[in-house]
Design a protein around this motif. Structure first.
Motif, PDB file in Angstrom:
ATOM      1  N   ILE A 179       0.898  -1.119  -0.240  1.00  0.00           N
ATOM      2  CA  ILE A 179      -0.150   0.449   0.074  1.00  0.00           C
ATOM      3  C   ILE A 179       1.073   1.203   0.077  1.00  0.00           C
ATOM      4  CG2 ILE A 179      -1.701   1.133   0.996  1.00  0.00           C
ATOM      5  CD1 ILE A 179      -2.165  -1.547   2.183  1.00  0.00           C
ATOM      6  N   ILE A 180       1.657   1.449   0.633  1.00  0.00           N
ATOM      7  CA  ILE A 180       2.727   2.597   1.213  1.00  0.00           C
ATOM      8  C   ILE A 180       4.301   1.983   1.460  1.00  0.00           C
ATOM      9  CG2 ILE A 180       1.843   3.136   2.890  1.00  0.00           C
ATOM     10  CD1 ILE A 180       2.638   6.352   2.945  1.00  0.00           C
ATOM     11  N   GLN A 181       5.134   2.321   0.883  1.00  0.00           N
ATOM     12  CA  GLN A 181       6.436   2.185   1.378  1.00  0.00           C
ATOM     13  C   GLN A 181       7.090   3.639   1.565  1.00  0.00           C
ATOM     14  OE1 GLN A 181       6.700  -0.839  -1.325  1.00  0.00           O
ATOM     15  NE2 GLN A 181       8.789  -1.179  -1.621  1.00  0.00           N
ATOM     16  N   LYS A 182       8.373   2.917   1.746  1.00  0.00           N
ATOM     17  CA  LYS A 182       9.746   4.208   1.780  1.00  0.00           C
ATOM     18  C   LYS A 182      10.920   3.450   1.840  1.00  0.00           C
ATOM     19  CE  LYS A 182      11.403   8.775   2.612  1.00  0.00           C
ATOM     20  NZ  LYS A 182      12.478   8.377   1.877  1.00  0.00           N
ATOM     21  N   GLY A 183      11.459   2.970   1.018  1.00  0.00           N
ATOM     22  CA  GLY A 183      12.714   2.113   0.408  1.00  0.00           C
ATOM     23  C   GLY A 183      12.227   0.609   0.321  1.00  0.00           C
ATOM     24  N   SER A 232      13.900   1.511   5.931  1.00  0.00           N
ATOM     25  CA  SER A 232      12.958   0.970   5.467  1.00  0.00           C
ATOM     26  C   SER A 232      11.346   0.882   6.239  1.00  0.00           C
ATOM     27  CB  SER A 232      12.556   0.220   4.090  1.00  0.00           C
ATOM     28  OG  SER A 232      12.710  -1.225   4.320  1.00  0.00           O
ATOM     29  N   PHE A 233      10.409   1.768   5.697  1.00  0.00           N
ATOM     30  CA  PHE A 233       8.630   1.021   6.229  1.00  0.00           C
ATOM     31  C   PHE A 233       8.059   0.642   4.899  1.00  0.00           C
ATOM     32  CE2 PHE A 233       7.970   6.338   5.784  1.00  0.00           C
ATOM     33  CZ  PHE A 233       7.097   6.075   5.397  1.00  0.00           C
ATOM     34  N   GLY A 242      15.049  -0.705  10.478  1.00  0.00           N
ATOM     35  CA  GLY A 242      16.416  -0.168  11.075  1.00  0.00           C
ATOM     36  C   GLY A 242      17.730  -0.828  11.067  1.00  0.00           C
ATOM     37  N   SER A 243      18.049   0.100  11.919  1.00  0.00           N
ATOM     38  CA  SER A 243      19.353   0.035  12.211  1.00  0.00           C
ATOM     39  C   SER A 243      20.281  -1.304  12.716  1.00  0.00           C
ATOM     40  CB  SER A 243      20.582   1.380  12.314  1.00  0.00           C
ATOM     41  OG  SER A 243      20.369   1.436  13.196  1.00  0.00           O
ATOM     42  N   LYS A 244      18.815  -1.292  14.512  1.00  0.00           N
ATOM     43  CA  LYS A 244      18.918  -2.137  14.759  1.00  0.00           C
ATOM     44  C   LYS A 244      18.226  -3.114  14.988  1.00  0.00           C
ATOM     45  CE  LYS A 244      21.745   0.593  17.551  1.00  0.00           C
ATOM     46  NZ  LYS A 244      23.023   0.271  17.841  1.00  0.00           N
ATOM     47  N   GLY A 245      17.205  -3.903  13.628  1.00  0.00           N
ATOM     48  CA  GLY A 245      16.685  -5.172  13.220  1.00  0.00           C
ATOM     49  C   GLY A 245      15.694  -4.446  13.061  1.00  0.00           C
ATOM     50  N   THR A 246      15.006  -5.569  12.519  1.00  0.00           N
ATOM     51  CA  THR A 246      13.172  -5.498  11.278  1.00  0.00           C
ATOM     52  C   THR A 246      12.131  -5.791  12.773  1.00  0.00           C
ATOM     53  OG1 THR A 246      14.261  -5.972   9.273  1.00  0.00           O
ATOM     54  CG2 THR A 246      11.666  -6.386   9.718  1.00  0.00           C
ATOM     55  N   MET A 247      11.034  -5.280  12.468  1.00  0.00           N
ATOM     56  CA  MET A 247       9.914  -5.298  13.421  1.00  0.00           C
ATOM     57  C   MET A 247       8.325  -5.709  12.695  1.00  0.00           C
ATOM     58  SD  MET A 247      11.035  -5.366  16.640  1.00  0.00           S
ATOM     59  CE  MET A 247      10.143  -4.354  17.556  1.00  0.00           C
ATOM     60  N   GLU A 248       8.085  -6.303  12.754  1.00  0.00           N
ATOM     61  CA  GLU A 248       6.974  -6.902  11.368  1.00  0.00           C
ATOM     62  C   GLU A 248       4.981  -6.456  12.853  1.00  0.00           C
ATOM     63  OE1 GLU A 248       8.387  -8.780   7.844  1.00  0.00           O
ATOM     64  OE2 GLU A 248       8.495 -10.049   9.255  1.00  0.00           O
ATOM     65  N   LEU A 249       4.391  -6.641  12.161  1.00  0.00           N
ATOM     66  CA  LEU A 249       3.255  -7.149  12.815  1.00  0.00           C
ATOM     67  C   LEU A 249       2.460  -7.176  11.813  1.00  0.00           C
ATOM     68  CD1 LEU A 249       2.606  -4.483  15.462  1.00  0.00           C
ATOM     69  CD2 LEU A 249       3.741  -6.190  16.015  1.00  0.00           C
ATOM     70  N   PHE A 250       1.229  -8.451  12.260  1.00  0.00           N
ATOM     71  CA  PHE A 250       0.176  -9.046  10.971  1.00  0.00           C
ATOM     72  C   PHE A 250      -1.013  -8.622  11.544  1.00  0.00           C
ATOM     73  CE2 PHE A 250       4.241 -11.498   9.985  1.00  0.00           C
ATOM     74  CZ  PHE A 250       4.767 -10.923   8.918  1.00  0.00           C
ATOM     75  N   ALA A 251      -1.795  -8.322  10.877  1.00  0.00           N
ATOM     76  CA  ALA A 251      -3.327  -8.632  11.941  1.00  0.00           C
ATOM     77  C   ALA A 251      -3.711  -9.762  12.082  1.00  0.00           C
ATOM     78  CB  ALA A 251      -4.214  -7.678  10.808  1.00  0.00           C
ATOM     79  N   PRO A 252      -4.988  -9.952  12.930  1.00  0.00           N
ATOM     80  CA  PRO A 252      -5.246 -11.451  13.083  1.00  0.00           C
ATOM     81  C   PRO A 252      -6.080 -11.610  12.917  1.00  0.00           C
ATOM     82  CG  PRO A 252      -5.809  -9.387  15.054  1.00  0.00           C
ATOM     83  CD  PRO A 252      -5.128  -8.827  14.232  1.00  0.00           C
TER      84      PRO A 252
END
Length: 243
Positions: free
Chosen positions: A125-129, A137-138, A153-163
């Motif tokens: 839908i939307i992203q930067k990078g 990137s997001f 980010g520089s420390k790692g990736t965080m992902e969330l999924f809708a239930p």
């Protein structure tokens, strides 16, 4: 003393305290931390997506994007379905906003909010990078009809999924938040997922892309074109020292 998880929820609630009217129509001012607000109200034939925040983050509308669809009080954009991973590419399927450092989350608390409607089950839908670009990137996407928020980010990736799936043909407001203590996802005003942790700063030199990827070939790299409607999108960024 608050736990890390409670801090995530607290900051999410603070960022979520924005002025949305009933029925999904946006207020004239979303928050004092607004970076960009795209109401997607342009008339058919327009080539410029206007940022009404006053910050000047206007975008270029591709010729394949349908404008002026019914979307509550105002109009919206429609992105027609394209077969996944099937050449050729369709760069005119996208809306592209030129890079600005202000559009990066950096180390700030950051939120992206979208009002969408779809019956399909894929698409960015939307992203930067993108996944391997320097600086992180997001992205907000909807694989299998379930919203996914990704902050890399520089420390790692965080992902969330809708239930649960939201590709039911109804309008939904989706909000993805990245704060110092974690990430959170809101759907229709309710928090549905959160995760503690810190991504590190996110700052790349890429444009914001709405409707799919920019750097893709539909062979080795799928363009992940979104199929559905959008009513509005806005970004907020809060310097952490202001909390």
């Amino acid at each position: 003393m608050r736990t890390r998880r409670s801090l995530v929820l607290l900051t999410a609630a603070m960022l979520t305290g924005t002025a949305l009217l009933s029925g999904g129509a946006e207020a004239s001012v979303i928050s004092r931390y607004e970076v960009a607000f795209w109401g997607l109200n342009e008339a058919p034939g327009s080539t410029r997506m206007i940022d009404t925040s006053g910050n000047g983050h206007d975008g270029r509308i591709g010729k394949e994007v349908e404008l002026g669809i019914p979307a509550g009080v105002d109009g919206g954009y429609r992105f027609e379905r394209l077969e996944p991973d099937t050449p050729p590419t369709h760069p005119q399927h996208l809306v592209v906003v030129p890079h600005s450092p202000a559009l990066n989350p950096a180390s700030n608390d950051f939120a992206v909010t979208v009002r969408l409607r779809t019956t399909n089950k894929f698409g960015n839908i939307i992203q930067k990078g993108q996944a391997t670009v320097t600086g992180g990137s997001f992205k907000l996407q909807i694989p299998n009809g379930r919203v996914e928020c990704t902050f890399r980010g520089s420390k790692g990736t965080m992902e969330l999924f809708a239930p649960y799936q939201i590709n039911d043909g109804a309008w939904h407001v989706v909000r993805c938040l990245r704060v110092r203590d974690g990430v959170a996802m809101m759907i229709d005003g309710q928090q549905v997922a959160s995760r503690a942790g810190w991504t590190g700063p996110i700052a790349n030199n890429w444009p914001v892309s709405i409707g799919g990827k920019m750097d893709c070939d539909q062979k080795d790299v799928g363009c992940d074109y979104y199929a559905g409607d959008l009513d509005y999108i806005f970004l907020e960024s809060v310097p952490q020292q202001q909390w």
